[in-house]
Design a protein around this motif. Structure first.
Motif, mmCIF file in Angstrom:
data_model
loop_
_atom_site.group_PDB
_atom_site.id
_atom_site.type_symbol
_atom_site.label_atom_id
_atom_site.label_comp_id
_atom_site.label_asym_id
_atom_site.label_seq_id
_atom_site.Cartn_x
_atom_site.Cartn_y
_atom_site.Cartn_z
ATOM 1 N N ASP A 193 0.843 -1.195 0.000
ATOM 2 C CA ASP A 193 0.000 0.000 0.000
ATOM 3 C C ASP A 193 0.880 1.246 0.000
ATOM 4 O O ASP A 193 0.727 2.164 0.818
ATOM 5 N N ALA A 194 1.803 1.256 -0.927
ATOM 6 C CA ALA A 194 2.878 2.241 -0.935
ATOM 7 C C ALA A 194 2.551 3.454 -1.794
ATOM 8 O O ALA A 194 1.771 3.371 -2.746
ATOM 9 N N ASN A 195 3.165 4.584 -1.456
ATOM 10 C CA ASN A 195 3.129 5.756 -2.334
ATOM 11 C C ASN A 195 3.788 5.369 -3.658
ATOM 12 O O ASN A 195 4.930 4.896 -3.666
ATOM 13 N N LEU A 196 3.089 5.595 -4.756
ATOM 14 C CA LEU A 196 3.604 5.240 -6.069
ATOM 15 C C LEU A 196 3.488 6.445 -6.996
ATOM 16 O O LEU A 196 2.536 7.231 -6.899
ATOM 17 N N PRO A 197 4.433 6.609 -7.917
ATOM 18 C CA PRO A 197 4.465 7.822 -8.743
ATOM 19 C C PRO A 197 3.174 8.173 -9.477
ATOM 20 O O PRO A 197 2.829 9.363 -9.551
ATOM 21 N N PRO A 198 2.419 7.202 -10.040
ATOM 22 C CA PRO A 198 1.246 7.606 -10.820
ATOM 23 C C PRO A 198 0.211 8.409 -10.035
ATOM 24 O O PRO A 198 -0.562 9.170 -10.648
ATOM 25 N N LEU A 199 0.153 8.272 -8.725
ATOM 26 C CA LEU A 199 -0.863 8.985 -7.938
ATOM 27 C C LEU A 199 -0.656 10.489 -7.959
ATOM 28 O O LEU A 199 -1.618 11.268 -7.957
ATOM 29 N N PHE A 200 0.607 10.928 -8.002
ATOM 30 C CA PHE A 200 0.921 12.309 -7.646
ATOM 31 C C PHE A 200 0.918 13.251 -8.853
ATOM 32 O O PHE A 200 1.930 13.867 -9.190
ATOM 33 N N THR A 201 -0.242 13.356 -9.473
ATOM 34 C CA THR A 201 -0.451 14.378 -10.491
ATOM 35 C C THR A 201 -0.560 15.743 -9.797
ATOM 36 O O THR A 201 -0.775 15.831 -8.580
ATOM 37 N N ASP A 202 -0.438 16.806 -10.564
ATOM 38 C CA ASP A 202 -0.571 18.144 -9.972
ATOM 39 C C ASP A 202 -1.935 18.314 -9.304
ATOM 40 O O ASP A 202 -2.045 18.908 -8.225
ATOM 41 N N ARG A 227 6.131 12.504 15.777
ATOM 42 C CA ARG A 227 5.311 12.384 14.566
ATOM 43 C C ARG A 227 4.976 13.757 14.002
ATOM 44 O O ARG A 227 4.895 13.937 12.789
ATOM 45 N N ASN A 228 4.767 14.738 14.877
ATOM 46 C CA ASN A 228 4.535 16.095 14.383
ATOM 47 C C ASN A 228 5.768 16.623 13.658
ATOM 48 O O ASN A 228 5.665 17.288 12.623
ATOM 49 N N ARG A 229 6.935 16.331 14.231
ATOM 50 C CA ARG A 229 8.176 16.782 13.607
ATOM 51 C C ARG A 229 8.323 16.185 12.211
ATOM 52 O O ARG A 229 8.691 16.871 11.254
ATOM 53 N N GLN A 230 7.997 14.895 12.078
ATOM 54 C CA GLN A 230 8.083 14.256 10.774
ATOM 55 C C GLN A 230 7.067 14.834 9.795
ATOM 56 O O GLN A 230 7.360 15.036 8.621
ATOM 57 N N LEU A 231 5.873 15.094 10.302
ATOM 58 C CA LEU A 231 4.841 15.681 9.455
ATOM 59 C C LEU A 231 5.260 17.047 8.933
ATOM 60 O O LEU A 231 5.154 17.343 7.742
ATOM 61 N N LEU A 232 5.754 17.894 9.819
ATOM 62 C CA LEU A 232 6.152 19.244 9.420
ATOM 63 C C LEU A 232 7.330 19.203 8.459
ATOM 64 O O LEU A 232 7.399 19.994 7.513
ATOM 65 N N ALA A 233 8.246 18.264 8.680
ATOM 66 C CA ALA A 233 9.391 18.131 7.771
ATOM 67 C C ALA A 233 8.933 17.699 6.387
ATOM 68 O O ALA A 233 9.442 18.170 5.364
ATOM 69 N N THR A 234 7.937 16.801 6.338
ATOM 70 C CA THR A 234 7.411 16.338 5.055
ATOM 71 C C THR A 234 6.638 17.448 4.350
ATOM 72 O O THR A 234 6.728 17.632 3.130
ATOM 73 N N ALA A 235 5.872 18.213 5.138
ATOM 74 C CA ALA A 235 5.031 19.263 4.557
ATOM 75 C C ALA A 235 5.850 20.396 3.958
ATOM 76 O O ALA A 235 5.404 21.067 3.016
ATOM 77 N N GLU A 236 7.059 20.603 4.474
ATOM 78 C CA GLU A 236 7.841 21.789 4.112
ATOM 79 C C GLU A 236 8.133 21.872 2.613
ATOM 80 O O GLU A 236 8.129 22.953 2.031
ATOM 81 N N ASN A 237 8.404 20.736 1.990
ATOM 82 C CA ASN A 237 8.698 20.779 0.541
ATOM 83 C C ASN A 237 7.852 19.757 -0.215
ATOM 84 O O ASN A 237 8.275 19.195 -1.231
ATOM 85 N N TYR A 238 6.645 19.535 0.262
ATOM 86 C CA TYR A 238 5.797 18.460 -0.264
ATOM 87 C C TYR A 238 5.507 18.621 -1.757
ATOM 88 O O TYR A 238 5.609 17.661 -2.518
ATOM 89 N N VAL A 239 5.133 19.808 -2.190
ATOM 90 C CA VAL A 239 4.710 19.990 -3.579
ATOM 91 C C VAL A 239 5.851 19.724 -4.562
ATOM 92 O O VAL A 239 5.712 18.873 -5.463
ATOM 93 N N PRO A 240 7.001 20.385 -4.462
ATOM 94 C CA PRO A 240 8.068 20.088 -5.433
ATOM 95 C C PRO A 240 8.579 18.664 -5.336
ATOM 96 O O PRO A 240 8.913 18.047 -6.361
ATOM 97 N N ALA A 241 8.625 18.132 -4.122
ATOM 98 C CA ALA A 241 9.125 16.763 -3.957
ATOM 99 C C ALA A 241 8.222 15.761 -4.668
ATOM 100 O O ALA A 241 8.696 14.803 -5.293
ATOM 101 N N HIS A 242 6.919 15.965 -4.589
ATOM 102 C CA HIS A 242 6.008 14.986 -5.174
ATOM 103 C C HIS A 242 5.769 15.217 -6.666
ATOM 104 O O HIS A 242 5.418 14.278 -7.387
ATOM 105 N N ARG A 243 5.987 16.436 -7.126
ATOM 106 C CA ARG A 243 6.014 16.632 -8.582
ATOM 107 C C ARG A 243 7.183 15.865 -9.185
ATOM 108 O O ARG A 243 7.065 15.244 -10.243
ATOM 109 N N ALA A 244 8.315 15.900 -8.507
ATOM 110 C CA ALA A 244 9.481 15.155 -8.980
ATOM 111 C C ALA A 244 9.241 13.654 -8.876
ATOM 112 O O ALA A 244 9.607 12.882 -9.784
#
Length: 323
Positions: A193-202, A227-244
């Motif tokens: 049930d993993a994050n996979l590239p096809p999901l992350f369209t704009d 867990r909050n620290r991990q969430l905030l770290a993930t959120a910080e660059n979420y959009v460019p990271a997932h476009r890539a």
């Protein structure tokens, strides 16, 4: 050894962190019900497998201290920080279990002894920075750093070939980049049930960011909670990271078993849940050596909802000869 079943609020947090508070955000935005509480199942270890055809005949025997039936802690230094790896030594094959966002190595506690007994393989789990026994690394979460930590750990542990990588949820991103950069190290992967590239369209990225914003804001009130620290770290660059991430191609030389949950982490949003299932199917069809399995009746917490299904998939992939 059993993993404590998360209560309803905790489960929401864990699933959410796997995808930038995806589940909690979707529940809030869509007004759906909480997922039902999950229940882990404890199983006695089975006798070790001894099929000579499935084990390298000339694999060197591990030290007696490492064959005691318990994982041994190894602290690995990479890029100025220390990462905790937990190793249960076996034969020349290696199975690496990588947890989803917000989870440390203990997520796999029920499965590790069973895998070791059933396959005889070395089984490795690890804590990403800021979780478990690993040191905190400030700043945004970067998949490149996560890949570097995993590669450094496996190198220092001597696992250079014939590795089966098992990745749950957010760890699918690490697996995708790791496989792209190190295909010869892997004999295969099981993507749970993993994050996979096809999901992350704009479009989907925008939906996920908007849905998760209330949880990101709430996490800022207690930023030092792991867990909050991990969430905030993930959120910080979420959009460019997932476009890539959307553009990452899995190497054809690495077979993959894709397990998708029936309910998905987006159960409260039928549109997004279907996109999750479609992304898994698209990934499975887009290259050779890929198999799609639906974990019927399972939530996103597949390793605890359907442990036997996950074990069967891992053991089947681990028995695949290295290419």
């Amino acid at each position: 050894m059993s993993r404590t079943s998360p209560n309803r609020s905790t489960y929401r947090a864990l699933s959410a962190l796997a995808l930038l508070t995806l589940t909690a955000g979707a529940v809030t935005a869509c007004g759906g019900n909480d997922p039902a509480p999950e229940h882990s199942v404890s199983h006695p270890a089975k006798p070790a497998a001894s099929d000579p055809a499935s084990h390298p005949a000339k694999a060197s025997a591990p030290p007696a201290a490492d064959r005691a039936g318990a994982s041994k802690l190894r602290m690995i230094t990479n890029d100025g920080h220390r990462v905790a790896f937990h190793v249960m030594r076996g034969n020349g094959r290696t199975i690496v279990l990588d947890s989803g966002g917000g989870e440390d190595s203990s997520y796999w506690n029920d499965l590790v002894p069973r895998l070791h007994a059933d396959t005889g393989a070395t089984v490795i789990t690890y804590d990403r920075p800021g979780l478990g026994k690993s040191e905190v690394v400030p700043g945004p979460w970067k998949v490149e750093s996560a890949v570097s930590d995993l590669k450094a750990g496996l190198d220092q542990l001597g696992a250079h070939r014939n590795v089966t990588l098992v990745s749950h949820s957010q760890a699918g991103e690490i697996a995708s980049y790791f496989a792209k950069e190190n295909p010869r190290m892997l004999s295969g992967a099981v993507l749970v049930d993993a994050n996979l590239p096809p999901l992350f369209t704009d479009e989907e990225i925008a939906r996920l960011v908007a849905a998760s914003q209330p949880q990101v804001d709430a996490a800022k009130k207690e930023p030092d909670e792991p867990r909050n620290r991990q969430l905030l770290a993930t959120a910080e660059n979420y959009v460019p990271a997932h476009r890539a991430f959307h553009e990452v191609a899995w190497p054809d030389s690495v077979p993959a078993t894709v397990i998708v949950s029936e309910k998905t982490p987006l159960e409260a949003s039928p549109v997004d849940a279907q996109r999750w299932r479609d992304a898994a199917a698209m990934f499975a069809k887009s290259g050779p050596g890929r198999t799609l399995i639906t974990a019927k009746g399972s939530s996103h917490d597949v390793p605890n909802d359907r442990p036997d299904l996950v074990l069967k998939a891992i053991e089947g992939m681990a028995a695949t000869p290295a290419g």
